[in-house]
Write an enzyme that holds these catalytic residues in place. Structure first.
Site, mmCIF file in Angstrom:
data_model
loop_
_atom_site.group_PDB
_atom_site.id
_atom_site.type_symbol
_atom_site.label_atom_id
_atom_site.label_comp_id
_atom_site.label_asym_id
_atom_site.label_seq_id
_atom_site.Cartn_x
_atom_site.Cartn_y
_atom_site.Cartn_z
ATOM 1 N N ASP A 69 2.935 40.580 -5.724
ATOM 2 C CA ASP A 69 3.974 39.549 -5.655
ATOM 3 C C ASP A 69 3.360 38.260 -5.095
ATOM 4 O O ASP A 69 2.631 38.298 -4.088
ATOM 5 C CB ASP A 69 5.118 40.021 -4.754
ATOM 6 N N ASN A 105 8.152 26.691 -6.141
ATOM 7 C CA ASN A 105 8.961 26.117 -7.232
ATOM 8 C C ASN A 105 9.790 24.934 -6.750
ATOM 9 O O ASN A 105 9.900 23.916 -7.436
ATOM 10 C CB ASN A 105 9.881 27.189 -7.824
ATOM 11 N N HIS A 117 9.348 23.675 -11.543
ATOM 12 C CA HIS A 117 9.207 24.913 -12.318
ATOM 13 C C HIS A 117 8.029 24.872 -13.286
ATOM 14 O O HIS A 117 7.432 25.922 -13.575
ATOM 15 C CB HIS A 117 10.512 25.194 -13.076
ATOM 16 N N ASP A 159 5.362 27.727 -13.370
ATOM 17 C CA ASP A 159 4.947 28.510 -14.551
ATOM 18 C C ASP A 159 3.432 28.488 -14.711
ATOM 19 O O ASP A 159 2.814 29.509 -15.044
ATOM 20 C CB ASP A 159 5.609 27.947 -15.813
ATOM 21 N N GLU A 194 7.902 36.438 -10.298
ATOM 22 C CA GLU A 194 6.536 36.252 -9.801
ATOM 23 C C GLU A 194 5.870 37.582 -9.460
ATOM 24 O O GLU A 194 4.853 37.627 -8.776
ATOM 25 C CB GLU A 194 6.547 35.345 -8.572
#
Length: 401
Positions: free
Chosen positions: A263, A271, A276, A280, A307
């Protein structure tokens, strides 16, 4: 226009192939006829004196027919025939030349038979055979029929003029020749229709086959896409579940298994701060690195969601901890800035791992749950590290930790 030309050539090709096969059939038939008649002629005792004078001529013509037919059988073989737009006309001419040659030889025999013995039976039989076997346009064969029939009628007239004996020759021919012409016309027409339908059917079957293959390819692509994560191009959670099912189906004895949950630390803050799109991009970089490491250790990695990632390996437990340490170090080496992280100034990950020896499909699900629990403990212990849980399965209890 190109398709019409292709279809026209295909029909011509089929017709030529059919006529070449017909040549072999007629050649075998006439070889047999030539041998039998030649043997009869050699037995001169069966003939009267007037007939014996014609025996050498008969035998010479039948020998010529015999060798022509032998040549046809030797050189016109189905495996040797390769029809192309360049040579198709040559094969068409070959068929016509063969028919004309045979008809001329039979006409020569029939003229002699009519002149001396008042019968044309051989001519009538061969005419019907040729009209039945070969499928040619009427314009290509009608000239030899008219020429041969005229020669026989002239021979009959010169032999006995207008008499009852000649009527017995001319009347059957006057009936037989129109019938032969009609048979020839219908043979050509019907075979052309059959070949046309056959070719069109083959084309439709080919198109259907191509469409089926294309559909199968598209279905495979869609199936692959359904198992791929659209952002990272890693296998998705569905693909991971399929992997578990496959491992479960292959469980014939106890096997080692390691499940690793990964994780990205403080990713929500990442973010919120970077946006975002940058989020990404960070996920893609981490995914690419995990894929590289999984390939190195022959493991299976998938995007679990958001994630989170999951890696599964069936190697011995000794490999598991070095893999976790390598993942932690390599992620740090990416140097992806993360100023909002409470752990470090760059992106880091937390890892939960479960090691076990499994013998049932249910053990797989338990390992995944334990790896998730280990990930939670890794986060509780400060993140940017890994925590391992060992699962020991026995027959009475699902797992002891």
């Amino acid at each position: 226009m190109e398709n019409q030309e292709k279809l026209a050539f295909s029909i011509r090709e089929e017709m030529v192939q059919s006529n070449l096969k017909g040549m072999r059939i007629v050649a075998w038939t006439l070889m047999y006829v030539s041998v039998i008649i030649s043997l009869i002629h050699y037995g001169e005792v069966f003939f009267v004196k007037a007939e014996r004078a014609m025996v050498p001529v008969y035998i010479a013509i039948h020998i010529a027919m015999f060798y022509i037919d032998v040549a046809v059988l030797l050189f016109i073989r189905e495996k040797r025939i390769h029809i192309t737009p360049v040579n198709i006309q040559k094969y068409e001419r070959l068929v016509v030349v063969y028919i004309y040659t045979i008809m001329l030889l039979i006409t020569a025999i029939s003229v002699l038979d009519v002149y001396f013995f008042r019968h044309a039976a051989l001519y009538e039989v061969i005419l019907i055979i040729i009209c039945t076997v070969f499928a040619l346009p009427l314009r290509k064969i009608v000239w030899i029929i008219l020429l041969s029939a005229s020669a026989i009628i002239v021979s009959a007239y010169m032999s006995a003029g207008i008499s009852s004996e000649n009527i017995k020759i001319i009347l059957p021919m006057s009936l037989l020749i129109p019938i032969g012409v009609m048979i020839q016309y219908q043979t050509y027409k019907v075979r052309k229709q059959i070949h046309t339908q056959h070719i069109l059917l083959n084309e439709e079957m080919t198109k259907t086959k191509r469409l089926s293959e294309l559909l199968a390819i598209k279905n495979n692509e869609l199936a692959e896409q359904a198992l791929k994560d659209s952002l990272t191009n890693l296998p998705n959670r569905r693909a991971f579940n399929q992997k578990l099912n496959k491992i479960g189906q292959q469980l014939y004895q106890t096997q080692p298994l390691t499940v690793i949950m990964i994780d990205i630390d403080c990713f929500k803050k990442f973010n919120d701060y970077y946006g975002h799109l940058q989020g990404d991009a960070a996920i893609v970089k981490v995914a690419s690195l995990l894929e590289e490491i999984a390939g190195k250790y022959n493991a299976f990695v998938a995007r679990w969601g958001g994630e989170e990632f999951v890696m599964i390996s069936q190697h011995t437990h000794k490999v598991a901890e070095p893999v976790c340490e390598e993942i932690l170090e390599e992620i740090r080496q990416l140097n992806i800035p993360h100023l909002q992280s409470t752990i470090a100034q760059q992106v880091t990950v937390s890892i939960g791992m479960c090691q076990a020896k499994i013998a049932k499909y249910e053990h797989l699900q338990t390992c995944c749950e334990l790896a998730d629990q280990a990930l939670y403990l890794a986060k509780q212990n400060g993140r940017n590290n890994y925590f391992c849980k060992m699962a020991i399965f026995d027959e009475e209890a699902n797992a002891s930790i």
